[in-house]
Design a protein around this motif. Structure first.
Motif, PDB file in Angstrom:
ATOM      1  N   SER A  68     -43.787 126.473  50.130  1.00 55.13           N
ATOM      2  CA  SER A  68     -44.026 126.364  51.639  1.00 55.13           C
ATOM      3  C   SER A  68     -44.987 125.226  52.102  1.00 55.13           C
ATOM      4  O   SER A  68     -45.770 124.681  51.164  1.00 55.13           O
ATOM      5  CB  SER A  68     -44.804 127.620  52.209  1.00 55.13           C
ATOM      6  N   ILE A  69     -44.963 124.718  53.087  1.00 54.61           N
ATOM      7  CA  ILE A  69     -45.994 123.802  53.546  1.00 54.61           C
ATOM      8  C   ILE A  69     -46.580 124.148  54.867  1.00 54.61           C
ATOM      9  O   ILE A  69     -45.933 124.618  55.703  1.00 54.61           O
ATOM     10  CB  ILE A  69     -45.283 122.273  54.081  1.00 54.61           C
ATOM     11  N   ASP A  70     -47.808 124.032  54.824  1.00 56.89           N
ATOM     12  CA  ASP A  70     -48.693 124.773  55.961  1.00 56.89           C
ATOM     13  C   ASP A  70     -48.763 124.054  57.246  1.00 56.89           C
ATOM     14  O   ASP A  70     -48.342 122.760  57.124  1.00 56.89           O
ATOM     15  CB  ASP A  70     -50.001 125.300  55.452  1.00 56.89           C
ATOM     16  N   ILE A  74     -47.903 120.154  58.175  1.00 55.72           N
ATOM     17  CA  ILE A  74     -46.714 119.781  59.162  1.00 55.72           C
ATOM     18  C   ILE A  74     -47.088 118.981  60.179  1.00 55.72           C
ATOM     19  O   ILE A  74     -46.541 117.872  60.749  1.00 55.72           O
ATOM     20  CB  ILE A  74     -46.013 121.218  59.695  1.00 55.72           C
ATOM     21  N   ASP A  75     -48.446 119.102  60.898  1.00 53.00           N
ATOM     22  CA  ASP A  75     -48.924 118.350  62.033  1.00 53.00           C
ATOM     23  C   ASP A  75     -49.336 116.894  61.447  1.00 53.00           C
ATOM     24  O   ASP A  75     -49.022 116.010  62.079  1.00 53.00           O
ATOM     25  CB  ASP A  75     -50.229 119.031  62.406  1.00 53.00           C
ATOM     26  N   ARG A  76     -49.633 116.926  60.030  1.00 46.61           N
ATOM     27  CA  ARG A  76     -50.230 115.731  59.626  1.00 46.61           C
ATOM     28  C   ARG A  76     -49.060 114.556  59.384  1.00 46.61           C
ATOM     29  O   ARG A  76     -48.950 113.572  59.555  1.00 46.61           O
ATOM     30  CB  ARG A  76     -50.933 115.960  58.337  1.00 46.61           C
ATOM     31  N   ILE A  77     -47.992 115.233  58.844  1.00 45.42           N
ATOM     32  CA  ILE A  77     -46.559 114.118  58.229  1.00 45.42           C
ATOM     33  C   ILE A  77     -45.664 114.492  58.996  1.00 45.42           C
ATOM     34  O   ILE A  77     -44.609 113.689  58.799  1.00 45.42           O
ATOM     35  CB  ILE A  77     -46.429 114.779  56.768  1.00 45.42           C
ATOM     36  N   ILE A  79     -42.441 117.694  61.013  1.00 48.93           N
ATOM     37  CA  ILE A  79     -42.028 118.674  60.484  1.00 48.93           C
ATOM     38  C   ILE A  79     -40.656 118.085  59.707  1.00 48.93           C
ATOM     39  O   ILE A  79     -40.445 118.804  58.479  1.00 48.93           O
ATOM     40  CB  ILE A  79     -41.348 119.641  61.837  1.00 48.93           C
ATOM     41  N   LEU A  80     -40.087 116.982  59.832  1.00 43.43           N
ATOM     42  CA  LEU A  80     -38.865 116.743  58.665  1.00 43.43           C
ATOM     43  C   LEU A  80     -39.519 116.374  57.758  1.00 43.43           C
ATOM     44  O   LEU A  80     -38.949 116.877  56.439  1.00 43.43           O
ATOM     45  CB  LEU A  80     -38.184 115.502  59.633  1.00 43.43           C
ATOM     46  N   GLN A  81     -40.610 115.563  57.493  1.00 42.52           N
ATOM     47  CA  GLN A  81     -41.140 115.202  56.416  1.00 42.52           C
ATOM     48  C   GLN A  81     -41.640 116.511  55.575  1.00 42.52           C
ATOM     49  O   GLN A  81     -41.513 116.705  54.244  1.00 42.52           O
ATOM     50  CB  GLN A  81     -42.095 114.209  56.392  1.00 42.52           C
ATOM     51  N   ALA A  82     -42.223 117.602  56.327  1.00 45.08           N
ATOM     52  CA  ALA A  82     -42.628 118.719  55.669  1.00 45.08           C
ATOM     53  C   ALA A  82     -41.670 119.512  55.084  1.00 45.08           C
ATOM     54  O   ALA A  82     -41.926 120.274  53.942  1.00 45.08           O
ATOM     55  CB  ALA A  82     -43.522 119.629  56.708  1.00 45.08           C
ATOM     56  N   THR A  83     -40.463 119.506  55.877  1.00 47.56           N
ATOM     57  CA  THR A  83     -39.256 120.265  55.483  1.00 47.56           C
ATOM     58  C   THR A  83     -38.908 119.524  54.161  1.00 47.56           C
ATOM     59  O   THR A  83     -38.378 120.413  53.171  1.00 47.56           O
ATOM     60  CB  THR A  83     -38.023 120.288  56.287  1.00 47.56           C
ATOM     61  N   LEU A  84     -38.641 118.324  54.101  1.00 51.69           N
ATOM     62  CA  LEU A  84     -38.197 117.694  52.828  1.00 51.69           C
ATOM     63  C   LEU A  84     -39.207 117.946  51.588  1.00 51.69           C
ATOM     64  O   LEU A  84     -38.681 118.067  50.584  1.00 51.69           O
ATOM     65  CB  LEU A  84     -37.852 116.368  53.064  1.00 51.69           C
ATOM     66  N   LEU A  85     -40.419 117.764  51.984  1.00 51.96           N
ATOM     67  CA  LEU A  85     -41.404 118.126  50.876  1.00 51.96           C
ATOM     68  C   LEU A  85     -41.178 119.676  50.293  1.00 51.96           C
ATOM     69  O   LEU A  85     -41.414 119.784  49.302  1.00 51.96           O
ATOM     70  CB  LEU A  85     -42.708 117.795  51.074  1.00 51.96           C
ATOM     71  N   ALA A  86     -41.231 120.633  51.134  1.00 53.76           N
ATOM     72  CA  ALA A  86     -40.892 122.043  50.771  1.00 53.76           C
ATOM     73  C   ALA A  86     -39.751 122.026  49.929  1.00 53.76           C
ATOM     74  O   ALA A  86     -39.876 122.895  48.952  1.00 53.76           O
ATOM     75  CB  ALA A  86     -40.967 122.959  51.996  1.00 53.76           C
ATOM     76  N   MET A  87     -38.567 121.410  50.147  1.00 47.70           N
ATOM     77  CA  MET A  87     -37.668 121.472  49.386  1.00 47.70           C
ATOM     78  C   MET A  87     -37.644 120.637  48.198  1.00 47.70           C
ATOM     79  O   MET A  87     -37.212 121.329  47.248  1.00 47.70           O
ATOM     80  CB  MET A  87     -36.217 120.646  50.218  1.00 47.70           C
TER      81      MET A  87
END
Length: 192
Positions: A68-70, A74-77, A79-87
């Protein structure tokens, strides 16, 4: 021949479109010697069925992981980048590294593995369906925890998504620290 020569991981996310809470991703390597009946896109299943399938997936899979990404990240990078990072993190946490990664959707994280992007794959690719179920059930547990911390927002009901009820509560109480400040409805309230 080694039945594990081809390790195929399915990957999916949950919570990308929510206004609050973390985004989750799961990666699953199914053991195709065991057919798991009822796998489907997690959004098409009841919470009870998801929980039942989640337990079976965890028991019968070769391996699985959840990441998960908090909200702050999410606000920093975004939502797309956060989703890809979580994956990516979910894939890298697998106990057996895959030869092939099947990702739900039209975008995927950068990986050193062969990747296939499959739009709506959570509806017809069993490994992606399994990942969809794990990501959703784990995120739902976290949203229940957040409900106990912030009961005014009823996260247990809408799971942070922008339902009419959530929007009313958000306007009445203002955002809490688990709301995504970079998302328009929340940002608009902050900037009022």
């Amino acid at each position: 021949m080694n039945e594990y020569l081809n390790i195929i991981a399915g990957v999916d996310e949950a919570g990308r479109g929510a206004l609050a809470g973390p985004v989750y991703a799961a990666a699953v390597v199914l053991d195709y010697r065991y057919r798991i009946e009822g796998l489907d896109d997690s959004k098409k299943l009841t919470p009870k069925k998801r929980e039942q399938l989640s337990a079976i997936i965890k028991q019968k899979s070769i391996c699985w992981s959840v990441s998960s990404i908090d909200v702050n990240e999410i606000d920093r990078i975004n939502i797309l980048q956060a989703t890809l990072l979580a994956m990516k993190n979910a894939i890298l946490k697998l106990k057996r590294q895959p030869n092939l990664v099947l990702v739900d959707g039209n975008q995927s994280p950068e990986l050193e593995y062969k990747v296939l992007k499959i739009v709506k794959g959570d509806s017809f690719v069993p490994a992606i369906s399994a990942a969809s179920i794990l990501a959703k059930t784990e995120r739902d547990k976290e949203m229940l925890n957040l409900h106990y911390q912030y009961p005014s927002y009823l996260f247990n009901k809408h799971k942070g998504y922008g339902t009419q009820e959530h929007m009313i509560l958000l306007k009445n109480h203002g955002p809490c620290k688990e709301h995504r400040k970079s998302f328009s409805p929340v940002k608009d309230l902050i900037n009022m």
